[in-house]
Design an enzyme around this catalytic site. Sequence first.
Site, PDB file in Angstrom:
ATOM      1  N   HIS A  94       0.823  -1.242   0.011  1.00  0.00           N
ATOM      2  CA  HIS A  94       0.038  -0.023  -0.007  1.00  0.00           C
ATOM      3  C   HIS A  94       0.680   1.298   0.179  1.00  0.00           C
ATOM      4  CE1 HIS A  94      -3.723  -2.020   1.684  1.00  0.00           C
ATOM      5  NE2 HIS A  94      -3.396  -2.365   0.396  1.00  0.00           N
ATOM      6  N   HIS A 151      -3.738  -5.946 -10.662  1.00  0.00           N
ATOM      7  CA  HIS A 151      -2.538  -5.391 -10.348  1.00  0.00           C
ATOM      8  C   HIS A 151      -1.406  -5.854 -11.612  1.00  0.00           C
ATOM      9  CE1 HIS A 151      -3.402  -4.052  -6.185  1.00  0.00           C
ATOM     10  NE2 HIS A 151      -3.931  -5.208  -6.138  1.00  0.00           N
TER      11      HIS A 151
END
Length: 391
Positions: free
Chosen positions: A239, A370
């Site tokens: 993150h 992703h």
Amino acid sequence: MDVTDLDRLLDFAARSWLPEGGFGYLGADGRVLPDRGQETWIVARMTHVFGLAQLTGRSGWNELVRRGVEALAAGPLHDGARGGWYASTADDTKAAYVHAFVVLAGATAAAAGAPGGRELLDEALDVWQTRFWDDAEGLAVEEWDAGWAALSDYRGANANMHGVEASLAAADALGDGDPRAARLRAQALRTVERVVHGWARERDWRLPEHFTAEWQPLPDHNRDEPAHPFRPYGVTVGHQFEWARLALHARAVTPDPPAWLLEDATGLFTAAASRGWAADGHAGFPYTLDWDDRPVVGQRMHWVLCEAVAAGRALATVTGDAAYRSLADHWWAHGEARFADPATGSWHHELTPEGAVATDTWVGQPDAYHLAQVLLLSGRPVRGSVAAALR
């Protein structure tokens, strides 16, 4: 030579299509795991990925985009009576994380010109603005019950991170002629400022993820469940990379952007890279660290490496500093050697620190989001969204 190829990845992702509509969760062999039902984040992410494929000029993806839009607009995940989307066919809560991905799916579908894409985007934005966006805080609240009567006391950075991504993508899809675009970009910037320029910078680039209803950090949250797939304990390395990249996307669409956007992106990236890589003596990034930078969950997640590569390449593009690209290329080579699965064309989603396939947090290979994005962003300019970079 790279093992991973975008077309093979897309073909693998297309196996998620369900005859009854929507997309399912893919197992390691590329077959849908039927016992999981439908999950909104999967349906929305796949719709987004197939929309991006269409925007590259590849043929044959418009049908899957259309099916994704239809599933989100009128399928069992959509609450036509009360508005919004359930988390899954087995979970009727209404979460910001889920709704951010519906906004993203609508934005990409609209950008790709998919039938119903703009209508889905408009509806999802209306729900986001009325139910989740807290203008007084410059952040999104987390989770409601099915009837919008009870709001959870928990607040989270993860949902807000994807809210930033979705807001920037929606603004790009709407275009500068729509007054909502400027408002969405301003909201995204406020969230980045609060999370990155505030909490992350104040804590020497150790970003808290979990908060009370009053936005007080909860540093011990989920200490007893540290490998939680969406709310793990401690510092989530991936993150940090993701927020660094999003700061650059926000910077790209902010007139006369403040200097801190690039400074903070660099600081957050550098901290994640230096503290995370091989923190336990094994190559790769552990999933989480504690507040003293010691590994907590040592498993390697494919999405963490993807976000590290994407952030490094974005910083190289923005700054012209080849050192970032060198790092990203090194990490990509590691991913190709360890994570790439030649049998599927995707990447294993979880490995042990030693490199064996693991399933402690993630079963199968459900998520093309992703990996597809890092492939699509590479070599392209940094814009507000992936879709804008493709266009």
